[in-house]
Design an enzyme around this catalytic site. Structure first.
Site, short mmCIF file in Angstrom:
data_model
loop_
_atom_site.label_atom_id
_atom_site.label_comp_id
_atom_site.label_asym_id
_atom_site.label_seq_id
_atom_site.Cartn_x
_atom_site.Cartn_y
_atom_site.Cartn_z
N GLY A 148 0.84 -1.20 0.00
CA GLY A 148 0.00 0.00 0.00
C GLY A 148 0.87 1.24 0.00
N GLN A 208 3.33 9.91 0.57
CA GLN A 208 4.61 9.21 0.74
C GLN A 208 5.55 9.41 -0.45
OE1 GLN A 208 2.45 5.39 2.02
NE2 GLN A 208 4.39 5.27 3.10
N CYS A 241 5.69 0.18 7.27
CA CYS A 241 5.39 1.34 6.44
C CYS A 241 6.62 1.67 5.61
CB CYS A 241 5.03 2.52 7.35
SG CYS A 241 4.62 4.02 6.45
N LEU A 242 6.41 1.93 4.32
CA LEU A 242 7.54 2.25 3.45
C LEU A 242 8.24 3.54 3.87
CD1 LEU A 242 6.12 1.25 -0.06
CD2 LEU A 242 7.64 -0.05 1.44
N HIS A 251 -4.66 2.07 7.43
CA HIS A 251 -3.27 2.56 7.52
C HIS A 251 -3.03 3.67 6.49
CE1 HIS A 251 1.26 1.67 7.80
NE2 HIS A 251 1.16 2.47 6.76
N GLU A 252 -3.48 3.44 5.26
CA GLU A 252 -3.23 4.42 4.18
C GLU A 252 -4.08 5.68 4.35
OE1 GLU A 252 -0.66 3.88 2.61
OE2 GLU A 252 -0.45 1.73 2.94
N HIS A 258 -2.52 8.01 6.62
CA HIS A 258 -1.48 8.84 5.98
C HIS A 258 -2.07 10.13 5.41
CE1 HIS A 258 2.31 6.67 5.99
NE2 HIS A 258 1.75 5.55 5.57
NI NI Z 1 2.52 3.59 5.64
#
Ligand code: NI
Length: 176
Positions: free
Chosen positions: A46, A51, A94-95, A136-137, A140
């Site tokens: 995701g 990001q 998380c990236l 989660h996304e 963000h």
């Molecule tokens: Ni994340």
């Protein structure tokens, strides 16, 4: 399509609230494709637009298992309409916080309204990994990170570690 640089903790950009998408047009879909390519390259399941430094309410998800055909999903202006009382716990990463994982408890099911890549209004009933990933996304898009859902002690340790890594990292150079 192109791979974009990821925004990494403690970059304050991650704390911005993203703005609603006003038009689903070619540049927006190009961004969605770039986000998917960036996510596959990382690799991750995701990614939110913030990001890659774009404060727009859009996220991409692909939960296809390794070896299966890709199943990219694009969620534009996603909104959680309802979350279940039932909760579930997943180990999240998380990236933007590489190589750190922690268990997070969230509603087990959510109903999400969003626009698809044709600009059509859709509603999904999500459960399992998709429910967790969407939450989660969507966090963000509101400047919220999964480490905000763990204990302050653990969060302070992670932030401290990433601040130190950022200090030790040579400054990024812009070429051209
Ligand atoms: Ni994340």
């Amino acid at each position: 399509m192109s791979i974009k640089p990821l925004v990494i903790l403690p970059d304050p950009v991650l704390r911005l609230a993203s703005k609603p998408v006003e038009r689903v047009d070619a540049p927006l879909l190009k961004l969605a494709d770039d986000m998917l390519e960036t996510m596959y390259d990382a690799p991750g399941i995701g990614l939110a637009a913030i990001q890659v430094g774009e404060a727009l309410r859009m996220l991409v998800i692909d939960l296809a298992k390794e070896g299966d055909a890709p199943a990219p999903q694009v969620f534009i202006n996603p909104e959680i309409l309802q979350g279940s009382d039932e909760r579930s716990v997943y180990e999240e990463g998380c990236l933007s916080i590489p190589d750190y994982y922690a268990e997070v408890e969230r509603p087990a099911q959510v109903r999400v309204r969003h626009l698809d890549r044709d600009g059509r209004l859709q509603e999904v009933e999500a459960e399992g990994l998709l429910a967790t990933c969407l939450q989660h996304e969507i966090d963000h898009l509101n400047g919220v990170l999964f480490i905000d859902h763990i204990s302050k002690l653990k969060r302070d340790m992670v932030v401290k570690k990433f601040k130190k890594l950022a200090r030790d990292r040579p400054p990024a150079r812009t070429i051209g």
